[in-house]
Design a protein around this motif. Structure first.
Motif, PDB file in Angstrom:
ATOM      1  N   LEU A 108      -6.387  -6.949  -8.492  1.00 52.75           N
ATOM      2  CA  LEU A 108      -5.749  -5.993  -9.390  1.00 52.75           C
ATOM      3  C   LEU A 108      -5.729  -4.583  -8.811  1.00 52.75           C
ATOM      4  O   LEU A 108      -4.779  -3.818  -9.041  1.00 52.75           O
ATOM      5  CB  LEU A 108      -6.448  -5.997 -10.755  1.00 52.75           C
ATOM      6  CG  LEU A 108      -6.236  -7.255 -11.620  1.00 52.75           C
ATOM      7  CD1 LEU A 108      -6.958  -7.109 -12.949  1.00 52.75           C
ATOM      8  CD2 LEU A 108      -4.751  -7.498 -11.857  1.00 52.75           C
ATOM      9  N   ASN A 109      -6.763  -4.236  -8.074  1.00 50.40           N
ATOM     10  CA  ASN A 109      -6.813  -2.888  -7.482  1.00 50.40           C
ATOM     11  C   ASN A 109      -5.639  -2.677  -6.532  1.00 50.40           C
ATOM     12  O   ASN A 109      -4.981  -1.630  -6.535  1.00 50.40           O
ATOM     13  CB  ASN A 109      -8.139  -2.668  -6.748  1.00 50.40           C
ATOM     14  CG  ASN A 109      -9.312  -2.598  -7.715  1.00 50.40           C
ATOM     15  OD1 ASN A 109      -9.125  -2.256  -8.891  1.00 50.40           O
ATOM     16  ND2 ASN A 109     -10.501  -2.913  -7.245  1.00 50.40           N
ATOM     17  N   LYS A 110      -5.390  -3.705  -5.693  1.00 48.05           N
ATOM     18  CA  LYS A 110      -4.271  -3.606  -4.756  1.00 48.05           C
ATOM     19  C   LYS A 110      -2.928  -3.583  -5.492  1.00 48.05           C
ATOM     20  O   LYS A 110      -1.987  -2.899  -5.084  1.00 48.05           O
ATOM     21  CB  LYS A 110      -4.305  -4.781  -3.772  1.00 48.05           C
ATOM     22  CG  LYS A 110      -5.460  -4.718  -2.779  1.00 48.05           C
ATOM     23  CD  LYS A 110      -5.407  -5.876  -1.793  1.00 48.05           C
ATOM     24  CE  LYS A 110      -6.553  -5.778  -0.783  1.00 48.05           C
ATOM     25  NZ  LYS A 110      -6.512  -6.915   0.186  1.00 48.05           N
ATOM     26  N   ALA A 111      -2.854  -4.366  -6.574  1.00 47.90           N
ATOM     27  CA  ALA A 111      -1.610  -4.418  -7.347  1.00 47.90           C
ATOM     28  C   ALA A 111      -1.291  -3.039  -7.922  1.00 47.90           C
ATOM     29  O   ALA A 111      -0.146  -2.562  -7.834  1.00 47.90           O
ATOM     30  CB  ALA A 111      -1.711  -5.448  -8.467  1.00 47.90           C
ATOM     31  N   PHE A 112      -2.317  -2.377  -8.501  1.00 50.35           N
ATOM     32  CA  PHE A 112      -2.082  -1.061  -9.100  1.00 50.35           C
ATOM     33  C   PHE A 112      -1.903   0.020  -8.035  1.00 50.35           C
ATOM     34  O   PHE A 112      -1.200   1.005  -8.266  1.00 50.35           O
ATOM     35  CB  PHE A 112      -3.217  -0.711 -10.069  1.00 50.35           C
ATOM     36  CG  PHE A 112      -3.002  -1.301 -11.437  1.00 50.35           C
ATOM     37  CD1 PHE A 112      -2.222  -0.632 -12.371  1.00 50.35           C
ATOM     38  CD2 PHE A 112      -3.557  -2.520 -11.776  1.00 50.35           C
ATOM     39  CE1 PHE A 112      -2.018  -1.179 -13.634  1.00 50.35           C
ATOM     40  CE2 PHE A 112      -3.348  -3.076 -13.034  1.00 50.35           C
ATOM     41  CZ  PHE A 112      -2.576  -2.408 -13.965  1.00 50.35           C
ATOM     42  N   ALA A 113      -2.512  -0.172  -6.874  1.00 53.93           N
ATOM     43  CA  ALA A 113      -2.290   0.780  -5.768  1.00 53.93           C
ATOM     44  C   ALA A 113      -0.834   0.717  -5.313  1.00 53.93           C
ATOM     45  O   ALA A 113      -0.199   1.743  -5.039  1.00 53.93           O
ATOM     46  CB  ALA A 113      -3.220   0.457  -4.609  1.00 53.93           C
ATOM     47  N   LEU A 114      -0.299  -0.505  -5.255  1.00 49.32           N
ATOM     48  CA  LEU A 114       1.109  -0.672  -4.860  1.00 49.32           C
ATOM     49  C   LEU A 114       2.031  -0.111  -5.950  1.00 49.32           C
ATOM     50  O   LEU A 114       3.088   0.470  -5.639  1.00 49.32           O
ATOM     51  CB  LEU A 114       1.400  -2.154  -4.631  1.00 49.32           C
ATOM     52  CG  LEU A 114       2.706  -2.479  -3.903  1.00 49.32           C
ATOM     53  CD1 LEU A 114       2.752  -1.854  -2.519  1.00 49.32           C
ATOM     54  CD2 LEU A 114       2.886  -3.999  -3.797  1.00 49.32           C
ATOM     55  N   TYR A 115       1.634  -0.273  -7.200  1.00 42.31           N
ATOM     56  CA  TYR A 115       2.399   0.289  -8.318  1.00 42.31           C
ATOM     57  C   TYR A 115       2.474   1.814  -8.186  1.00 42.31           C
ATOM     58  O   TYR A 115       3.548   2.414  -8.353  1.00 42.31           O
ATOM     59  CB  TYR A 115       1.746  -0.122  -9.634  1.00 42.31           C
ATOM     60  CG  TYR A 115       2.284   0.586 -10.856  1.00 42.31           C
ATOM     61  CD1 TYR A 115       3.584   0.374 -11.294  1.00 42.31           C
ATOM     62  CD2 TYR A 115       1.477   1.468 -11.576  1.00 42.31           C
ATOM     63  CE1 TYR A 115       4.068   1.020 -12.427  1.00 42.31           C
ATOM     64  CE2 TYR A 115       1.946   2.119 -12.698  1.00 42.31           C
ATOM     65  CZ  TYR A 115       3.250   1.892 -13.126  1.00 42.31           C
ATOM     66  OH  TYR A 115       3.730   2.535 -14.249  1.00 42.31           O
ATOM     67  N   SER A 116       1.358   2.436  -7.862  1.00 44.75           N
ATOM     68  CA  SER A 116       1.333   3.891  -7.667  1.00 44.75           C
ATOM     69  C   SER A 116       2.214   4.290  -6.480  1.00 44.75           C
ATOM     70  O   SER A 116       2.917   5.309  -6.529  1.00 44.75           O
ATOM     71  CB  SER A 116      -0.105   4.372  -7.431  1.00 44.75           C
ATOM     72  OG  SER A 116      -0.925   4.035  -8.520  1.00 44.75           O
ATOM     73  N   GLN A 117       2.190   3.458  -5.426  1.00 46.56           N
ATOM     74  CA  GLN A 117       2.985   3.758  -4.228  1.00 46.56           C
ATOM     75  C   GLN A 117       4.481   3.732  -4.533  1.00 46.56           C
ATOM     76  O   GLN A 117       5.243   4.605  -4.090  1.00 46.56           O
ATOM     77  CB  GLN A 117       2.663   2.729  -3.135  1.00 46.56           C
ATOM     78  CG  GLN A 117       3.376   3.011  -1.806  1.00 46.56           C
ATOM     79  CD  GLN A 117       3.069   1.951  -0.762  1.00 46.56           C
ATOM     80  OE1 GLN A 117       1.994   1.373  -0.768  1.00 46.56           O
ATOM     81  NE2 GLN A 117       4.020   1.703   0.124  1.00 46.56           N
ATOM     82  N   LEU A 118       4.945   2.750  -5.326  1.00 51.42           N
ATOM     83  CA  LEU A 118       6.373   2.668  -5.617  1.00 51.42           C
ATOM     84  C   LEU A 118       6.829   3.843  -6.484  1.00 51.42           C
ATOM     85  O   LEU A 118       7.959   4.340  -6.345  1.00 51.42           O
ATOM     86  CB  LEU A 118       6.739   1.323  -6.265  1.00 51.42           C
ATOM     87  CG  LEU A 118       6.340   0.997  -7.716  1.00 51.42           C
ATOM     88  CD1 LEU A 118       7.402   1.451  -8.708  1.00 51.42           C
ATOM     89  CD2 LEU A 118       6.166  -0.520  -7.875  1.00 51.42           C
ATOM     90  N   LEU A 119       5.922   4.333  -7.335  1.00 49.77           N
ATOM     91  CA  LEU A 119       6.258   5.508  -8.142  1.00 49.77           C
ATOM     92  C   LEU A 119       6.418   6.741  -7.259  1.00 49.77           C
ATOM     93  O   LEU A 119       7.331   7.546  -7.442  1.00 49.77           O
ATOM     94  CB  LEU A 119       5.176   5.751  -9.202  1.00 49.77           C
ATOM     95  CG  LEU A 119       5.061   4.718 -10.328  1.00 49.77           C
ATOM     96  CD1 LEU A 119       3.868   5.060 -11.228  1.00 49.77           C
ATOM     97  CD2 LEU A 119       6.344   4.667 -11.160  1.00 49.77           C
TER      98      LEU A 119
END
Length: 1028
Positions: free
Chosen positions: A820-831
């Motif tokens: 989940l940490n990586k998933a949310f890190a990628l979410y932040s990156q796309l933003l």
């Protein structure tokens, strides 16, 4: 002064003529560049510089005669550019023709179709001080009317008293030509006031004008009124009326008029008979047309012949009937009539041969038509531009671009003049071949040649632009037509409506209908057919049905196009009974269904499972000589394949017997059916047959084959097919890439997947965003997120843009792997990168949080999603309800469930299972049962887990586990009965109970002390059943 104003109006180029031209003409007018420019300024200056020698006055008349004769010869030979150059050369030498020569030149240019040059000559003549006479004005007025500039013609008419009946008749003709017949009719009173007598030409022009706009009865009233006013009736006027009635479909009234002619002492001539023969041929009544020819023959051989002994069938008579046979593709009858004409002493001319060429082209016998063209030339008959136009048009429609260009070159060599019709056919054909730039160049060439486009030219342009969806150009063209007083008709507006519908711009189509209403142009059956079909295909069924009702209320009967549109709609809806009722109704009213209607009907019957009716219909098509084309055979083959008939060699042979060649759709249908039945050998055999028959497989063929082979695990065979495809110059498609990647990923080896990816790139697959995204999806599906991350990094290095699909695929992979940490890190990156998350992004993240029991965080993300303007969808609610259900938050998931139902979303089975399980856990089995009924009512099918939950719940309830007091025996028995009913239903649906369910059944239904044995027996029973 009035004449000077007209002169200024007729001329437009930007600079004055050379001063010596004004001096040689003896004109004392001093014109400025803005008031009287010379339309041939550039040409005149060029000649004045290269030929500085001036002609002596004593030889001026001789040279004027020479130049005028030369110009006339150029015009006669169609060398228009040379004629213009010769005129410029004459004027550059200061040669001034006399009035008679000016008149002859203007008449020559006008008669040759270079009407715009008449203005130039008239302006030059006025500048030279030559006073026009009434003949001059009549020629100029005629040219202006041909240009559609009736207002200028009317101004010239009113500017001088030196006009006659011909002048008025010409302006009247100009108004009639634009459809402004009432304005032309109004000139009659002006003629009377001016003391100019009306003649038979006047009323003939008016009668033809009213007939041309469809007001034939009014035309007859005008004729009778003018005749009662003292104008002699003639056979020409009555022939025009007969022609008018024939063109509007009332041939019987035309026949009555011929009898009226006889009663009034006017003997019908061969034109009268030919007009009626043509009318009956156009109405499809060839038998009646033949009877008229027999009548002509009878009258001509009678002694008195009712005064018509000079009446003889002529070549036009035979050509008209021959043309009708050719249009109906009855070539044998046409050739028979041709022989009869020759035996009667008539040698067919270019028009007669043109009819036969047209018939051959209609029957797609282009090679025979080409041979006939050569024979025409060998017989010493010069084929006219119509014959060439027919051949060019047919070749272009059949995709024979090179042959069409060869015919164009032949026209140039033979010196055949290109008129508006030739240019229009050439332009239209090029458009249909997709050669848009070349088509538009043809239009510009026509304009540069000084030819005035007719409304049919603009209709062809608008029609093709409509097909291309270029509505902006169409709107500008309409404005131009309006400014130039070029009338538009129903065909033009119907084409525009088709264009708007094709682009899905339904409001634009409705707007055109309103414009037509304002212009008093009534829609015809083809307009309604286009609208009804378009609105049906656009999913606006109610509007289409309203248009259908409006069409019926206006008295229009369904034609084959309307029937096809409604049939396709009913077929899509599965309402074939209504479709058959419609067909019976239209057939009873005399409509002959065409092949398209029958094919659509047959396809619909196959789709609703009425195979025997569909096969009967195919036989009916054969019996009625409607015949089956390639499309119909494709439908039949597809239907037979649905019936399980794999051996279709007889159908293939039958197609070839009828001269039909199986096309890509035929083979693709067969190959797809073989693959669906896992008959790969037959599929590959059909693929080989395609190449043997000379039909190169297309990308659809290869997609079907590769996908089918991959689904059966034959990757090497699939690559063999791809290699063969590459040998034909085709590159792998994205469909193939997906199929091969899916097949290679079944072994769950990253190197195998990467190897397939690299191999396809080497074969010509374009490395783009879609390819990279699917590679990431495949790696993530296998849990190989590190590999997927490397692909993402490679995309950025190669500057391939990453979209939300790219990020969603990786986020899903991280969530499935509980990263989940990586998933949310990628979410932040796309933003940060400015990529907008969508519903799938939030649903995936919320699903990851719910799987880990982090429902507070999931709710916060849900709030963020709504704040960002995204509306929750069914997946959002399913995810949150399931999550809250798993953690036992009944209040929250019931609130979300009610919200979901209120918004019209239907929960999926797993969501219902969560709700049902929650009620079962607390012994609320009545509520659980109602939920199951509700899910079934909403079309959601229960699965094995649903039955497991309910059976276990009823078994637990029967033990009294949730009751404070002992249960009543009757109540316990009812609970057991419900559990037993559900188990029976579960067995009927082929579901196998889980171990927990088997334990509950064994404990509930076995005798005391036998529970363990019962449970063991049930497990063994269901194990063997699952093996079976």
């Amino acid at each position: 002064m009035a004449m000077r104003r007209l002169t200024r109006r007729f001329t437009s180029p930007p600079s004055p003529p050379p001063p010596h031209l004004l001096r040689r003409g003896g004109s004392n007018h001093q014109h400025s560049a803005s008031s009287n420019p010379n339309p041939f300024r550039g040409v005149s200056v060029l000649f004045s510089r290269s030929h500085s020698t001036m002609i002596p006055p004593s030889k001026s008349r001789l040279y004027a005669s020479f130049f005028c004769t030369l110009i006339h010869l150029f015009l006669t030979c169609g060398r228009y550019a040379k004629a213009v150059d010769a005129f410029a050369s004459m004027r550059s030498r200061g040669i001034l023709p006399g009035l008679a020569s000016w008149n002859r030149l203007m008449h020559g240019f006008n008669a040759s179709g270079l009407v715009s040059q008449v203005r130039v000559l008239y302006s030059e003549m006025i500048d030279c001080g030559v006073a026009p006479n009434v003949f001059t004005k009549n020629v100029v007025v005629h040219a202006l009317c041909k240009l559609g500039d009736v207002n200028s013609a009317l101004e010239l008419l009113r500017s001088d008293s030196d006009v006659d009946t011909v002048t008025y008749n010409t302006v009247t003709w100009g108004f009639c030509r634009l459809g402004l017949v009432r304005d032309g009719f109004g000139l009659c009173s002006a003629m009377v006031r001016s003391g100019i007598s009306l003649d038979s030409f006047t009323y003939n022009i008016l009668v033809k004008g009213f007939c041309d706009i469809g007001m034939v009865e009014y035309a007859e009233w005008v004729l009778e009124n003018l005749v009662s006013g003292g104008i002699s009736r003639d056979v020409i006027g009555l022939n025009i009326l007969i022609d008018g009635y024939c063109k509007c479909g009332d041939v019987s009234r035309g026949l009555e008029l011929m009898d009226v002619m006889k009663g009034q002492g006017l003997l019908p001539d061969i034109v009268s008979y030919n007009t009626l023969i043509n009318g009956f041929c156009r109405a499809g009544d060839v038998a009646k047309a033949n009877s008229l020819i027999e009548e002509i023959s009878r009258i001509s051989t009678t002694q008195d012949g009712e005064g018509c002994r000079d009446l003889q069938a002529n070549l036009i008579t035979y050509t008209t009937l021959m043309s009708s046979y050719c249009k109906n593709k009855s070539l044998d009858k046409a050739f028979s009539l041709y022989e009869e004409a020759v035996m009667s002493g008539f040698l067919p001319d270019a028009v007669a041969y043109g009819s036969i060429v047209n018939g051959l082209c209609k029957c797609s016998r282009l090679s025979k038509a080409g041979i006939l063209l050569g024979e025409i030339e060998d017989m010493g008959i010069d084929p006219n531009h119509i014959v060439f136009t027919t051949l060019i048009d047919s070749n272009l429609k059949n995709g024979k671009y090179v042959d069409a260009l060869a015919l164009v070159s032949q026209m140039v060599v033979l010196g055949i003049v290109f008129d508006v019709v030739v240019y229009t056919s050439l332009m239209d054909g090029l458009f249909k071949l997709g050669k848009v730039e070349e088509a538009e160049k043809v239009f510009k060439t026509m304009m540069n040649d000084g030819l005035v486009p007719k409304y049919i030219t603009y209709s062809a342009l608008i029609n093709n632009w409509s097909k291309l969806g270029d509505m902006d150009v169409i709107e500008r063209t309409l404005e131009k037509l309006d400014n130039e007083n070029i009338s538009t008709n129903i065909i033009t507006y119907t084409s525009i409506i088709c264009g708007y519908i094709k682009r899905g711009m339904f409001d634009g189509a409705v707007s055109i209908m309103k414009t037509m209403d304002q212009l008093k142009i009534s829609p015809n059956i083809y307009t309604y057919a286009a609208l009804i079909d378009g609105f049906f295909k656009g999913g606006r069924q109610e509007v289409a049905l309203d248009l259908y009702s409006e069409m019926k209320s206006r008295g229009f009967e369904e034609n084959e196009f309307v029937v096809d549109a409604i049939m396709n709609y009913l077929k899509r809806e599965g309402k074939m009974e209504e479709a058959q009722e419609l067909i019976k109704d239209v057939i009873s009213r005399g409509l002959l269904l065409d092949r398209v209607n029958y094919t659509s009907w047959m396809d619909g019957l196959f789709k609703v499972g009425k195979e025997s009716d569909a096969l009967k219909l195919a036989l009916e098509m054969m019996e009625k000589e409607v015949g089956l084309d390639v499309v119909a055979y494709n439908v039949l083959i597809k239907g037979l394949l649905k019936l399980g008939k794999d051996e279709l060699e007889s159908e293939f042979a039958e197609m070839r017997d009828f001269g039909l060649t199986p096309d890509h759709a035929t083979y693709n249908t067969m190959i797809k059916a073989c693959i669906e039945k896992r008959n790969l050998d037959n599929a590959l055999k059909l693929w080989d047959d395609m190449e043997i028959s000379g039909l190169t497989p297309n990308l659809i063929t290869y997609d079907i084959l590769v996908k089918g082979l991959c689904e059966t695990g034959l990757i090497e065979k699939a690559f063999y097919v791809v290699n063969k495809m590459c040998n034909h110059g085709l590159c792998p498609t994205f469909t193939m890439y997906r199929a091969l990647l899916d097949a290679s990923s079944k072994g769950r080896r990253a190197d195998a997947v990467w190897q397939v990816h690299e191999k396809l790139l080497g074969m010509g697959l374009a490395l783009n965003q879609a390819v990279c995204n699917y590679l990431i999806i495949t790696f993530c599906r296998l849990g190989m997120t590190k590999r997927a991350t490397l692909v993402l990094e490679d995309m950025k290095k190669k500057e391939i843009p990453c979209d939300i699909i790219t990020y969603n695929a990786l986020i899903l992979g991280y969530c499935k792997g509980s990263h989940l940490n990586k998933a949310f890190a990628l979410y932040s990156q796309l933003l940060v990168e400015g990529v907008s998350p969508n519903n799938a992004t939030y649903n995936t993240l919320m699903g990851g949080l719910a799987s880990n029991g982090l429902m507070r965080e999931a709710d916060e993300l849900f709030g963020e999603m709504k704040r960002n303007g995204l509306l929750p969808d069914a997946m959002t609610y399913n995810t949150l309800i399931t999550g809250h259900g798993k953690v036992g938050n009944r209040k929250e998931f019931m609130k979300l469930y009610c919200e979901m139902i209120t918004k019209g979303f239907v929960p999926k089975t797993s969501t219902y299972n969560v709700l049902i399980n929650d009620f079962s856990q607390v012994g609320k089995m009545e509520q659980a049962r109602e939920l199951m009924k509700e899910m079934q009512a909403r079309g959601v099918s229960p699965n094995s887990a649903t039955y497991d939950i309910l059976i276990c719940g009823w078994c637990e309830l029967s033990k009294g586990a949730h009751a404070n007091l002992g249960l009543d025996k009757v109540l316990k028995r009812s609970y057991k009965a419900e559990a037993k009913r559900l188990l029976t239903e579960m067995n009927e649906k082929g579901f196998v109970p889980c171990e927990s369910t088997l334990s509950h059944i064994g404990f509930t239904f076995s005798k005391r002390g036998k529970q363990v044995d019962a449970e063991r027996f049930l497990k063994e029973f269901y194990r063997w059943r699952s093996i079976d």
